[in-house]
Design an enzyme around this catalytic site. Structure first.
Site, PDB file in Angstrom:
ATOM      1  CG  HIS A   4      -1.876  -1.154   1.236  1.00 21.13           C
ATOM      2  ND1 HIS A   4      -1.585  -2.331   1.872  1.00 21.13           N
ATOM      3  CD2 HIS A   4      -3.089  -1.320   0.663  1.00 21.13           C
ATOM      4  CE1 HIS A   4      -2.581  -3.180   1.694  1.00 21.13           C
ATOM      5  NE2 HIS A   4      -3.501  -2.603   0.977  1.00 21.13           N
ATOM      6  N   GLY A  20      -4.287  10.897  10.680  1.00 19.61           N
ATOM      7  CA  GLY A  20      -5.290  10.085   9.990  1.00 19.61           C
ATOM      8  C   GLY A  20      -5.563  10.629   8.602  1.00 19.61           C
ATOM      9  NE  ARG A  24      -4.949  16.390  10.880  1.00 21.44           N
ATOM     10  CZ  ARG A  24      -5.604  15.342  11.410  1.00 21.44           C
ATOM     11  NH1 ARG A  24      -4.962  14.437  12.114  1.00 21.44           N
ATOM     12  NH2 ARG A  24      -6.893  15.214  11.245  1.00 21.44           N
ATOM     13  NE  ARG A  43      -5.795   0.629  -1.480  1.00 20.33           N
ATOM     14  CZ  ARG A  43      -6.937  -0.034  -1.379  1.00 20.33           C
ATOM     15  NH1 ARG A  43      -7.960   0.487  -0.734  1.00 20.33           N
ATOM     16  NH2 ARG A  43      -7.055  -1.236  -1.897  1.00 20.33           N
ATOM     17  NE  ARG A  87      -4.553   8.975  16.439  1.00 19.55           N
ATOM     18  CZ  ARG A  87      -5.313   9.576  15.530  1.00 19.55           C
ATOM     19  NH1 ARG A  87      -4.860   9.734  14.283  1.00 19.55           N
ATOM     20  NH2 ARG A  87      -6.509  10.032  15.831  1.00 19.55           N
ATOM     21  N   GLY A  89      -3.175  13.354  15.704  1.00 18.30           N
ATOM     22  CA  GLY A  89      -4.572  13.141  15.343  1.00 18.30           C
ATOM     23  C   GLY A  89      -5.522  14.155  15.948  1.00 18.30           C
ATOM     24  CD  GLU A 179      -7.302   7.593  19.051  1.00 23.80           C
ATOM     25  OE1 GLU A 179      -7.466   6.488  19.614  1.00 23.80           O
ATOM     26  OE2 GLU A 179      -6.551   7.772  18.075  1.00 23.80           O
ATOM     27  CD  GLU A 181      -7.335   6.619  13.598  1.00 22.79           C
ATOM     28  OE1 GLU A 181      -7.195   7.512  14.466  1.00 22.79           O
ATOM     29  OE2 GLU A 181      -8.252   6.624  12.762  1.00 22.79           O
ATOM     30  CG  ASP A 204     -15.530  16.427  18.216  1.00 25.44           C
ATOM     31  OD1 ASP A 204     -14.541  16.132  17.512  1.00 25.44           O
ATOM     32  OD2 ASP A 204     -16.191  15.577  18.828  1.00 25.44           O
TER      33      ASP A 204
END
Ligand SMILES: O=P(O)(O)O[C@H]1O[C@H](CO)[C@@H](O)[C@H]1O
Ligand SMILES: O=c1cc[nH]c(=O)[nH]1
EC number: 2.4.2.1
Length: 235
Positions: A4, A20, A24, A43, A87, A89, A179, A181, A204
């Site tokens: 991938h 994610g 970003r 992708r 990460r 995120g 979240e 991941e 949020d």
């Protein structure tokens, strides 16, 4: 090339940031890295390598959720010898004193996913951050005066839920945010003996409905990137 990721061996640094959202990744590459080179468009999951303060650093979108993140993280570690993963995120807050735009450092991550349970059906394998990355990121954020919280997060398998009851019960047990991941990144890091950390900006507020403008979010994303980049380049 891996299945991938369309990079040649050596094109991905051993230190990598993992948003994610692939856009970003593009934002980080264009605004924070020197001489960023695009190494993956497979992708649309953009990946770049550049330097930060002279140190090679890559940034790779992981997509949303544990199955997608697991594919990228596994290939990055197994095929490209990545050793440090952070990460960068977003999360939803489930604590009244964790506000939109604050930073959340996942000391540990609970999950509703069966992926880890399938590997260890008789044990609750703990998903924890690398301590050295955690302490460095925390100290950097505090020194810069950023609002940061350290604790448990929930890496949930389901974004649109019929009931939030379990999420709020986890909040009663001190979980800071939700979240999708962090848990799998910590699990795969433990499995492959590499270092990982998950740092999130609160986008949020699940309890109060507090929201923020795109411009305000961008500014806090920048705080997260600075903490992540300055942490990952340290020995
Ligand atoms: O903003 P990112 O990094 O994608 O993180 C959060 O946002 C997505 C859900 O909207 C999930 O991937 C969740 O973990
Ligand atoms: O997974 C996520 C990310 C941000 N906000 C949420 O409510 N859930």
């Amino acid at each position: 090339m891996s299945v991938h990721i369309g990079a040649e061996k050596g094109e991905i640094a051993d230190k990598i940031l993992l948003p994610g959202d692939p856009l970003r990744a593009k934002y980080i590459a264009e605004n924070f890295l020197d001489n960023p080179q695009l190494y993956n468009e497979v992708r649309g999951m953009l990946g770049y390598t550049g330097t930060y303060q002279g140190v090679p650093v890559s940034v790779q979108g992981t997509g949303m959720g544990i199955p997608s993140a697991a594919i990228y993280v596994t290939e990055l570690i197994r095929e490209y010898d990545v050793k440090k993963l952070i990460r960068v995120g977003t999360c939803g807050s489930i604590q009244k004193d964790v506000h939109v735009r604050d930073l959340v450092l996942a000391q540990a991550a609970a999950t509703s996913s069966a992926v880890i349970r399938n590997d260890f059906p008789k044990h609750d394998f703990p998903q924890i951050a690398d301590f050295n990355l955690l302490i460095k990121a925390y100290e950097l954020a505090v020194a810069k005066g950023f609002n940061i919280h350290v604790g448990n997060v929930l890496s949930d398998d389901v974004f649109y839920k019929d009931s939030m009851d379990d999420v709020f019960r986890l909040g009663d047990h001190g979980v800071l945010g939700i979240e999708m991941e962090a848990a799998i990144i910590y699990y795969l890091a433990a499995k492959h003996h590499v270092q990982a950390l998950a740092l999130m900006t609160v986008s949020d507020h699940i309890i109060t409905g507090e929201e923020t403008s795109a411009e305000e979010r961008q500014k806090t994303f920048d705080e997260m990137m600075i903490v992540a980049l300055e942490t990952i380049i340290q020995d």
